[in-house]
Design a protein around this motif. Structure first.
Motif, PDB file in Angstrom:
ATOM      1  N   PRO A  51      77.000  50.743  81.044  1.00  0.00           N
ATOM      2  CA  PRO A  51      78.128  50.537  81.954  1.00  0.00           C
ATOM      3  C   PRO A  51      77.862  51.048  83.366  1.00  0.00           C
ATOM      4  O   PRO A  51      78.498  50.595  84.309  1.00  0.00           O
ATOM      5  CB  PRO A  51      79.275  51.293  81.290  1.00  0.00           C
ATOM      6  CG  PRO A  51      78.644  52.242  80.340  1.00  0.00           C
ATOM      7  CD  PRO A  51      77.323  51.635  79.949  1.00  0.00           C
ATOM      8  N   ASN A  52      76.932  51.960  83.530  1.00  0.00           N
ATOM      9  CA  ASN A  52      76.587  52.460  84.852  1.00  0.00           C
ATOM     10  C   ASN A  52      75.717  51.415  85.550  1.00  0.00           C
ATOM     11  O   ASN A  52      74.635  51.070  85.076  1.00  0.00           O
ATOM     12  CB  ASN A  52      75.833  53.780  84.720  1.00  0.00           C
ATOM     13  CG  ASN A  52      75.464  54.376  86.055  1.00  0.00           C
ATOM     14  OD1 ASN A  52      75.514  53.717  87.097  1.00  0.00           O
ATOM     15  ND2 ASN A  52      75.074  55.638  86.032  1.00  0.00           N
ATOM     16  N   ALA A  84      72.034  52.065  85.983  1.00  0.00           N
ATOM     17  CA  ALA A  84      71.178  52.150  84.795  1.00  0.00           C
ATOM     18  C   ALA A  84      70.394  50.847  84.620  1.00  0.00           C
ATOM     19  O   ALA A  84      70.837  49.772  85.028  1.00  0.00           O
ATOM     20  CB  ALA A  84      72.025  52.423  83.561  1.00  0.00           C
ATOM     21  N   THR A  85      69.237  50.935  84.020  1.00  0.00           N
ATOM     22  CA  THR A  85      68.358  49.776  83.849  1.00  0.00           C
ATOM     23  C   THR A  85      68.663  49.052  82.535  1.00  0.00           C
ATOM     24  O   THR A  85      68.600  49.655  81.467  1.00  0.00           O
ATOM     25  CB  THR A  85      66.894  50.240  83.839  1.00  0.00           C
ATOM     26  OG1 THR A  85      66.637  50.958  85.045  1.00  0.00           O
ATOM     27  CG2 THR A  85      65.949  49.063  83.743  1.00  0.00           C
ATOM     28  N   PRO A  86      68.975  47.751  82.605  1.00  0.00           N
ATOM     29  CA  PRO A  86      69.199  46.988  81.366  1.00  0.00           C
ATOM     30  C   PRO A  86      67.867  46.650  80.691  1.00  0.00           C
ATOM     31  O   PRO A  86      66.825  46.582  81.341  1.00  0.00           O
ATOM     32  CB  PRO A  86      69.894  45.721  81.857  1.00  0.00           C
ATOM     33  CG  PRO A  86      69.443  45.556  83.260  1.00  0.00           C
ATOM     34  CD  PRO A  86      69.203  46.937  83.789  1.00  0.00           C
ATOM     35  N   THR A  87      67.928  46.442  79.387  1.00  0.00           N
ATOM     36  CA  THR A  87      66.753  46.026  78.621  1.00  0.00           C
ATOM     37  C   THR A  87      67.158  44.896  77.684  1.00  0.00           C
ATOM     38  O   THR A  87      68.337  44.724  77.365  1.00  0.00           O
ATOM     39  CB  THR A  87      66.185  47.190  77.783  1.00  0.00           C
ATOM     40  OG1 THR A  87      67.193  47.639  76.875  1.00  0.00           O
ATOM     41  CG2 THR A  87      65.728  48.336  78.646  1.00  0.00           C
TER      42      THR A  87
END
Length: 62
Positions: free
Chosen positions: A10-11, A14-17
């Motif tokens: 949700p941040n 932050a890095t999605p994967t």
């Protein structure tokens, strides 16, 4: 047959994967927004081209 798992915290910073897997052996991982979007497109393309989902030439339809 094909699975796409995306983790998008949700941040916003932050890095999605993402992980794309298929029963035929297709196995890809992506890290970062652009790569996750590209993997999503590749996953959809693979579903249309997968040898387990596409009838093989010479096979008779059931």
């Amino acid at each position: 047959m094909a699975w796409l798992h995306i983790t998008a915290p949700p941040n916003w910073r932050a890095t999605p994967t993402a992980t794309s897997k298929c029963a035929c052996g297709w196995d890809r991982i992506a890290v970062g927004r652009r790569r996750v979007l590209a993997l999503t497109a590749d996953h959809e393309a693979h579903k249309n081209a997968c040898p387990l989902r596409t009838p093989q030439e010479g096979r008779t339809a059931a």
